[in-house]
Write an enzyme that holds these catalytic residues in place. Structure first.
Site, PDB file in Angstrom:
ATOM      1  N   CYS A   1       6.251 -10.842   5.739  1.00 30.44           N
ATOM      2  CA  CYS A   1       6.246 -10.552   4.297  1.00 30.44           C
ATOM      3  C   CYS A   1       7.642 -10.282   3.732  1.00 30.44           C
ATOM      4  O   CYS A   1       7.824 -10.235   2.513  1.00 30.44           O
ATOM      5  CB  CYS A   1       5.326  -9.374   3.997  1.00 30.44           C
ATOM      6  SG  CYS A   1       3.620  -9.711   4.445  1.00 30.44           S
TER       7      CYS A   1
HETATM    8  N1  COA Z   1     -15.523  -2.508   4.277  1.00 30.65           N
HETATM    9  C1  COA Z   1     -16.080  -1.297   4.392  1.00 30.65           C
HETATM   10  N2  COA Z   1     -15.590  -0.328   5.197  1.00 30.65           N
HETATM   11  C2  COA Z   1     -14.492  -0.626   5.898  1.00 30.65           C
HETATM   12  C3  COA Z   1     -13.860  -1.873   5.847  1.00 30.65           C
HETATM   13  C4  COA Z   1     -14.420  -2.842   4.992  1.00 30.65           C
HETATM   14  N3  COA Z   1     -13.888  -4.066   4.841  1.00 30.65           N
HETATM   15  N4  COA Z   1     -12.805  -1.875   6.672  1.00 30.65           N
HETATM   16  C5  COA Z   1     -12.764  -0.653   7.240  1.00 30.65           C
HETATM   17  N5  COA Z   1     -13.774   0.097   6.774  1.00 30.65           N
HETATM   18  C6  COA Z   1     -14.128   1.482   7.137  1.00 30.65           C
HETATM   19  C7  COA Z   1     -13.622   1.854   8.510  1.00 30.65           C
HETATM   20  O1  COA Z   1     -14.535   1.478   9.514  1.00 30.65           O
HETATM   21  C8  COA Z   1     -13.512   3.342   8.387  1.00 30.65           C
HETATM   22  O2  COA Z   1     -14.776   3.909   8.515  1.00 30.65           O
HETATM   23  P1  COA Z   1     -14.990   5.336   9.246  1.00 30.65           P
HETATM   24  O3  COA Z   1     -14.231   6.314   8.393  1.00 30.65           O
HETATM   25  O4  COA Z   1     -16.458   5.509   9.201  1.00 30.65           O
HETATM   26  O5  COA Z   1     -14.394   5.184  10.603  1.00 30.65           O
HETATM   27  C9  COA Z   1     -13.089   3.559   6.945  1.00 30.65           C
HETATM   28  O6  COA Z   1     -13.499   2.383   6.243  1.00 30.65           O
HETATM   29  C10 COA Z   1     -11.604   3.725   6.786  1.00 30.65           C
HETATM   30  O7  COA Z   1     -10.932   2.665   7.480  1.00 30.65           O
HETATM   31  P2  COA Z   1      -9.388   2.589   7.625  1.00 30.65           P
HETATM   32  O8  COA Z   1      -9.011   1.423   8.457  1.00 30.65           O
HETATM   33  O9  COA Z   1      -8.908   3.936   8.028  1.00 30.65           O
HETATM   34  O10 COA Z   1      -8.985   2.317   6.105  1.00 30.65           O
HETATM   35  P3  COA Z   1      -7.608   2.565   5.402  1.00 30.65           P
HETATM   36  O11 COA Z   1      -7.788   3.567   4.363  1.00 30.65           O
HETATM   37  O12 COA Z   1      -6.491   2.739   6.378  1.00 30.65           O
HETATM   38  O13 COA Z   1      -7.390   1.160   4.665  1.00 30.65           O
HETATM   39  C11 COA Z   1      -6.097  -0.838   4.913  1.00 30.65           C
HETATM   40  C12 COA Z   1      -7.280  -0.032   5.412  1.00 30.65           C
HETATM   41  C13 COA Z   1      -5.921  -2.096   5.754  1.00 30.65           C
HETATM   42  C14 COA Z   1      -6.378  -1.246   3.462  1.00 30.65           C
HETATM   43  C15 COA Z   1      -4.831   0.045   4.957  1.00 30.65           C
HETATM   44  O14 COA Z   1      -4.720   0.663   6.209  1.00 30.65           O
HETATM   45  C16 COA Z   1      -3.586  -0.739   4.692  1.00 30.65           C
HETATM   46  O15 COA Z   1      -3.397  -1.305   3.636  1.00 30.65           O
HETATM   47  N6  COA Z   1      -2.649  -0.694   5.634  1.00 30.65           N
HETATM   48  C17 COA Z   1      -1.426  -1.428   5.510  1.00 30.65           C
HETATM   49  C18 COA Z   1      -1.571  -2.769   6.122  1.00 30.65           C
HETATM   50  C19 COA Z   1      -0.928  -3.852   5.359  1.00 30.65           C
HETATM   51  O16 COA Z   1      -0.916  -3.891   4.160  1.00 30.65           O
HETATM   52  N7  COA Z   1      -0.390  -4.809   6.069  1.00 30.65           N
HETATM   53  C20 COA Z   1       0.177  -5.960   5.478  1.00 30.65           C
HETATM   54  C21 COA Z   1       1.666  -6.051   5.522  1.00 30.65           C
HETATM   55  S1  COA Z   1       2.646  -4.683   5.165  1.00 30.65           S
END
Ligand code: COA
Length: 371
Positions: free
Chosen positions: A156
């Site tokens: 990115c």
């Molecule tokens: N739909 C519903 N629930 C989901 C889900 C989906 N698509 N994906 C994950 N969950 C659930 C998880 O299972 C978890 O459930 P639990 O609390 O019962 O265990 C909960 O939602 C939280 O998941 P988590 O992975 O901790 O979410 P998050 O708040 O960290 O958000 C991202 C996930 C990917 C949006 C976030 O971590 C992110 O943006 N990270 C940066 C990654 C990125 O942008 N990379 C690209 C280049 S920099």
């Protein structure tokens, strides 16, 4: 030392849109079919059940509401879950080269510059369609440049790595005019059957035309660029040219994109602003003197936190615009699109900072001043 300017930029967003509702319906249909096909193995504990995705989760966790894509039907089809793109005939240019040209053409037109006057073409993107000839070679040929060209990849952050190199080549006198293209077709890299990443990416193409400052009107002075890496495996795509060889050993090997979203979030929010601030310090640019920062769009909460650390004040739509809700994460093109869509109102002499971050981790930053 010569100075460089951003003479113009161009971008292209595909028309087709996939809303969160459409994407989740498709993913959930796939997950339900998977669970029903594998009910016995799931019941015996030999296989994990696929959990369902949710529209609310995606909006709340990432800020993404929809994404524009090169081809919609193949992504939503639960038998394919990837865009439908016809292979090219031998003599045809790559699909991705044509996608790049949709941003290159307006960038050249805005500057009133002929492709023949471009010394160097850099394709700076997360992945290239072919190993060789380089995508940049095809674009160089399409614009009619007699210079040099090469592909560069730093996920990115690629576009700002390209700008960093173009700036350095112009400063050193190796080139007078460089084109940095970022045709990002992330829906071909993403794994739409993986719940924690299926919603992240959209497709878009961008281009930056960088020139030696020879007193011409308009554009933006490039007052600083800086790139830095800190190795991490937390965000990774395993697609590549070894895949066919790997399948000779493990026929069901399915390379894909994977990430520890939490870790990426935490690490990058800490690292990216330090790279931008280091550059600002090197050129004596105080946060208070930066009107706007254009950030890579990965997650709206990351944008909030990184903007605050770069600017030393709370993020607003004015000082750090967000475009994520409409486009999703379009990898390295996002920072250029953000800049192009949100810079018209800036006045001559005002400064802005671009910052892009991603797998590697790689972080690129650039400071610009409106001429
Ligand atoms: N739909 C519903 N629930 C989901 C889900 C989906 N698509 N994906 C994950 N969950 C659930 C998880 O299972 C978890 O459930 P639990 O609390 O019962 O265990 C909960 O939602 C939280 O998941 P988590 O992975 O901790 O979410 P998050 O708040 O960290 O958000 C991202 C996930 C990917 C949006 C976030 O971590 C992110 O943006 N990270 C940066 C990654 C990125 O942008 N990379 C690209 C280049 S920099």
């Amino acid at each position: 030392m010569r100075k460089s300017i951003i003479r113009s930029t161009g971008h292209y967003i595909p028309e087709a849109v996939i809303t969160n509702e459409e994407l989740v319906a498709s993913y959930n249909a796939w997950a339900e079919r998977f669970n029903s096909d594998n009910a016995a193995a799931i019941a015996s504990g030999d296989m994990a059940e696929q959990l369902l995705s949710s529209v609310d989760f995606i909006k709340n966790a990432s800020g993404i509401e929809r994404r524009h894509v090169v081809e919609k039907s193949g992504i939503l089809n639960i038998d394919t879950m990837t865009p439908k793109i016809a292979p090219r005939a031998f003599e045809e240019v790559a699909f991705q080269a044509e996608f790049a040209m949709k941003a290159v053409t307006p960038a050249l037109e805005k500057a009133g510059v002929s492709g023949a006057d471009v010394d160097g073409v850099i394709v700076a993107s997360s992945a290239q369609q072919r190993n060789f000839p380089g995508l940049a070679c095809e674009i160089q040929e399409m614009i009619g440049s007699n210079g040099f060209s090469f592909d560069l990849t730093m996920a990115c952050a690629s576009a700002l790595y390209g700008l960093h190199i173009a700036n350095g080549m112009i400063q050193s006198g190796q080139a007078r005019r460089m084109l940095v293209c970022s045709p990002e077709i992330m829906t071909c890299i993403n794994v739409h059957s993986r719940r924690d990443v299926h919603f992240i990416f959209g497709d878009a193409s961008s281009a930056i035309l960088v020139e030696a400052d020879e007193g011409q009107d308009g554009g933006w002075d490039v007052v600083g660029t800086h790139c830095q890496n800190k190795y991490s495996i937390a965000l990774r795509s395993d697609f590549g040219f070894i895949n066919a060889a790997e399948r000779t050993v493990q026929p069901d090997y399915a390379p894909g994109l994977d990430q520890d979203g939490h870790k990426v979030f935490k690490d990058v929010v800490g690292f990216a602003p330090t790279v931008a601030r280091t550059m600002m310090q090197d050129i004596g640019l105080e946060p208070a003197d930066v009107r706007r920062t254009w950030l890579h769009q990965a997650n709206i909460r990351m944008v909030d936190m990184i903007a605050k650390r770069i600017l030393g004040r709370d993020r607003t739509e004015e000082n750090a615009p967000g475009i994520l809700h409409e486009y999703g994460n379009t990898s390295s093109s996002s920072v250029v699109i953000n800049f192009e869509q949100n810079s018209e109102d800036m006045a001559s002499g005002e400064h802005g900072v671009m910052c892009a971050f991603g797998a590697g981790y790689g972080v690129g930053a650039a400071a610009v001043r409106k001429r």
